[in-house]
Scaffold this motif. Sequence first.
Motif, PDB file in Angstrom:
ATOM      1  N   SER B   4      50.715 -56.261  59.498  1.00 28.40           N
ATOM      2  CA  SER B   4      50.230 -57.409  60.261  1.00 28.40           C
ATOM      3  C   SER B   4      48.742 -57.638  60.102  1.00 28.40           C
ATOM      4  N   MET B   5      48.008 -56.604  59.685  1.00 28.45           N
ATOM      5  CA  MET B   5      46.550 -56.758  59.722  1.00 28.45           C
ATOM      6  C   MET B   5      46.044 -57.464  58.477  1.00 28.45           C
ATOM      7  N   VAL B   6      46.835 -57.432  57.364  1.00 25.04           N
ATOM      8  CA  VAL B   6      46.283 -57.875  56.083  1.00 25.04           C
ATOM      9  C   VAL B   6      45.926 -59.365  56.064  1.00 25.04           C
ATOM     10  N   GLU B   8      45.010 -61.245  58.514  1.00 20.12           N
ATOM     11  CA  GLU B   8      43.835 -61.356  59.370  1.00 20.12           C
ATOM     12  C   GLU B   8      42.573 -60.961  58.603  1.00 20.12           C
ATOM     13  N   LEU B   9      42.661 -59.856  57.833  1.00 21.72           N
ATOM     14  CA  LEU B   9      41.505 -59.375  57.096  1.00 21.72           C
ATOM     15  C   LEU B   9      41.090 -60.364  56.023  1.00 21.72           C
ATOM     16  N   LEU B  10      42.092 -60.932  55.321  1.00 22.57           N
ATOM     17  CA  LEU B  10      41.727 -61.844  54.253  1.00 22.57           C
ATOM     18  C   LEU B  10      41.082 -63.103  54.807  1.00 22.57           C
ATOM     19  N   GLN B  12      39.312 -63.222  57.533  1.00 22.53           N
ATOM     20  CA  GLN B  12      38.002 -62.867  58.069  1.00 22.53           C
ATOM     21  C   GLN B  12      36.971 -62.740  56.956  1.00 22.53           C
TER      22      GLN B  12
END
Lengths: 406, 137, 341
Positions: B4-6, B8-10, B12
Motif C-alpha cells: 500500500s505504501m508504494v 504514496e511514495l511515488l 510524494q
Amino acid sequence: MKTTYTLPIGPIHPALKEPVMFEFEIDGEKIVNVDVKAGQVHRGIEWIGTQRNPIQILYLAERICGICNISHPFAYCRAVEYIADVEVPEKAEYIRVIIAELERIHSHILWAGVAAHEVGFDSVLYLSWRLRENVMDLIEYLTGNRVTKAMFTIGGVRRDITKDQYPKIENTIKYYRENMGKLKHVFLDDKTFKLRCRDCGILTKDNALKLCAVGPTTRASGVKKDVRVDQAYSAYGDLDIDYITPDILTGEVKGDVYDRIVVRLLEVEQSLDLIEQCLDRMPTSGNIAVEEKIPKLLATLKKVEGEGIGRHEAPRGEVIHYVKLTGEEHPYTWKVRAPTYNNILPWIPMLLGEQIADIPIVAASTDPCLSCTNRVAIVENGKKNILTGEDLHRLSVEKTRRLMRK
Amino acid sequence: MRFSMVPELLKQLFKKPFTNKFPAKYAPPSTKEFLEAVKKGKIKIVPPVETPPGFRGKINYDREKCIGCQLCVKVCPSQAIEFKPEEKKIRIYISRCTFCAQCTDVCPVNALSMSDEFLLANEDKLAKELIREEKVA
Amino acid sequence: MSFLSLSEWGFKIVIGTLLAAAFGIILGLVFKGIDRKIAAHMQARVGPPIRQPFRDVAKLFIKENIVPENAIPWLFNLAPIVGLIATISILLYLPIGGLNPLFGDKGDLILILYLLIIPSLAMVVGGFASGSPYATVGAQREMIVMMSYEFPLAITIIAIAWRLSSIVGGNVFSLATIVANPLWNNVGLLGFIGLILLLIVLVLVTPGELSKIPFDVPEAETEIAGGLLVEYSGRNLALFYLTDAVKTVVMGSLIIALFFPYNLSPLLGLNGYLASTVDILFYLLKLFIVIIFSVTLIRVGVARLKIDQVVYTYWIPLTLVGLIGLVLLMMDARAFIPLGW
C-alpha cells in the motif's frame, strides 16, 4: 549440555524507547525463557511530591510522562477533588474531556509511527508523524504549548475554549477523518505488515484476565475493560461511548499484534466522534473552575483531611493516583500506579516461543511508557525490598569505592 | 500482493518536502561562522513555524506593578522565583522555569505575562538573558 | 590476445586496479548519496546533500578504532580489508562504462559468482570474531541469507548462459560474449517473457546481496542493534561502508551487463573519444535507473521480513519464477532454428 545462549536487550537498545531490562534465553532464534526487570528510570517523583504543596504537585504530575501528559493531572485532580469535596462545573468537565481525547489521538498516532519503525518500515513512521502535526498545532493553539499542556487545576480548568476557537477544532477533525483512511490502508492492508504482525505475540483472553492487563492491550484480547465506560466519570457519562474490540473491524478476536494495531486505530476514530459530541453539548457559558483565585484555593486545600483515589483512562490503560492529605501544606502520601506497570508481565507469555525478530514489535505493541513506571525493587535471596532515594545513593557510593579500589 | 505504501511514495517524490527548513537547509560546516555571518546580515535564517496567540514562552516582568506579595514564589513548582527582601521585588531564573504560567495566573496586579520567545538556548545557566529582574523596556 | 612483456603486464595490473578502485569507490559513494536523497524525497523529507557519504567516510577514518576485549583481534581487523579487496577485484572483470572488462580474458561469470561470496563471508567472519551476542546472531543470519539467495541467482545465470549457448559458440560465460550478443534481439515472444521473469528475480536478489530492506535481517537496526557491525568503529567500519558502496556498483553493473548491455554511440554514429564519453554517460544513466528500482524503491516501500520468511521468499516463490523463466527460454530455443543443434 547447555544449548541456549543469553541475549540481553536493554536497558539501552534501539528497539526500546525507554530503558527496561530483558534477558532472553535463546535456542537458535527461538525464545525459550524471558526475564523482565523494570525500574531503570526511577526519578523519585513521589518523594519530591511530598515536599510541595498541592498546586505545585499538579505540574510535577504533568512531567511524569511526555506522552500521557494530561492523564496524570486528571487522575490527581479527581483524587484531590474527592478529598476536598468540590464539584467541578459542567463546562470544565467538557473541556477536560476534549483535551483528554486530543491527547489520545496524538498518542495513538505517535505509537503507530513507532511500531512501524520497529518493523523497519520507516516510510510509515514519517507519514504518521506528518499527520500528527495537525493535532499538535491544535493543542498548541488551545493550551499554549505542544506537550506540557498545563490546563488542569483543582476544581476545573485554567483556560476556556471559546466559540471562536471552534472552527479550528472542526478543521482538525475534518482533516483527520479524511486522512485516517490512508493510515488504516497502509497499516491494515499492506502485505509485509501482515506477514510481520499477524499471529505474533498472542495474549489469550485467559492470560489477559489473570495478569490484569489494562488498556488497548487487553481490549485487543477481547476483554471489555475501559474506565470511561465502566465508571462514566467526568463528562463521559453524557457521551455515547462503547468498548473497542478488534471484532468491530475484522470480525474475530485473536489477541496478536495486528489486533492491537486495529484497536488503536479504531480508538482514534472514536476520539474524533467524542470530541464532536462534546462540542455539540458543551454549555456556552459558565464557570471554568470552582475557585478561580488560587490563594483561596491553596488555603482551602491546606485545611482538608482525608484520602482519595482518582482513575482515568490514559491512552495506555488505567492510571490510578492515591493522595492522602492530613491538614498540612504538604501531602502525607502520593502514589502513582501507571498503566504500563500492569502491562509488563504479559510480555512473558507473549514472547515465549517467538523469534528474536519479534521482540521489538511485541514489546512496542503494548505501548510501554516506562517513564510512568518508576519503582525499584531488588530481589535478594527471595526477599523483595523497595529502596528509597537514600538507599540508592548509599549503594552507588559503595560501588564507586569498589571500582576505585580495583 | 498489496504494497500500500508504494503509490504514496511515488506521488510524494514530485511534491514539496514537509520539512520546515529552520534555520538552514543543510547543516553548515561550522556553526560559529554561520552565526557570525547571520549577525552581519550575510545569511538569512529561515524562520520557524509561527506561534499561536496565547503561547507560553519567556516570562515578562513588569517591575513597577509588583507589590511584593510573594504569592508567585509560593506557587512556582520548580522554585524558580526568588524574593529580594530589601527591595520587595522578585528575581526569576528562566533556566529553572517550567513555563507553566501559574505565577502569571496568581499575580493580583498582573505584573507577569508570557511572551512568545522560545529560542532561549544558552551555555551559561546564569547568563543575563536568563534572569529577569528589571522592567521590560 | 597480444603478448605483452612482463613489465607491461605488471603496469596494466597496477594502474588498472588503481583506476578500477578509484572509479568504484567514488561512483559507489555518489550513488549512495543519490539513493539517500531520493529516498528522503519519497518520504517528504529534505534528506542529506549528495556529498554526505564522502563526509561520513572521512569522519569515520579519523575516529578511534576500538577492538573489544572478547574479540579475536587479527580476524577482527582482517575481515573488512578482505571484503573491500574482493569487491574491488570484481570490478576488474565486469564491463564498466561500455568498455570491455579489464581482464575479461582471464575470468568469466563463474569467477564473479564465486568472488561475490567473499565480501559476505568476510562480514560473517568479522561478526563471529566480534565476541558479542548481537554480532553472533547477525552473523548466523547472514550465513542463512547467503545460502538462500544463491539458488535464484544461480538459476538466472545458468538460464542466460544456456540460452546463449544455442546462439553463439565459444565460452558463453565470458562477459565479452554476453555483452556482444544481447539476448533481447535473439528471442521470440516466449523468450521475452522468460527474460522479464529472470530480470525480476535478479532485481529481487540485489537487496539480499546488499543487505537492504526487506532482506536486511543481518543488520537489523531495531532488532539486534546493528547486527554484524555492532562492534565495528573507526577505520574498520569505514572499510565496510566502502565495501557496501562498491558492491552496489558491482550488482548494478552485473544487471546492466546481463540484461542491458546496449551502447548509445553506434546509434548516433560517433567515433573515438566522443563515443567513449557518450558511452560512459549512458552507462551512468542506466546504473542510476537500475539502482533506483532495485535498491531505493524497494527499500522505502516495504517492511523488514523475518529470517524464516526471507528463506521462504527466496526458495519458493523466486525460485519458481526463475525456473518458469528458464523453461520459457528453453521452449523458445526449440521454436528457433538453432546453430548446429
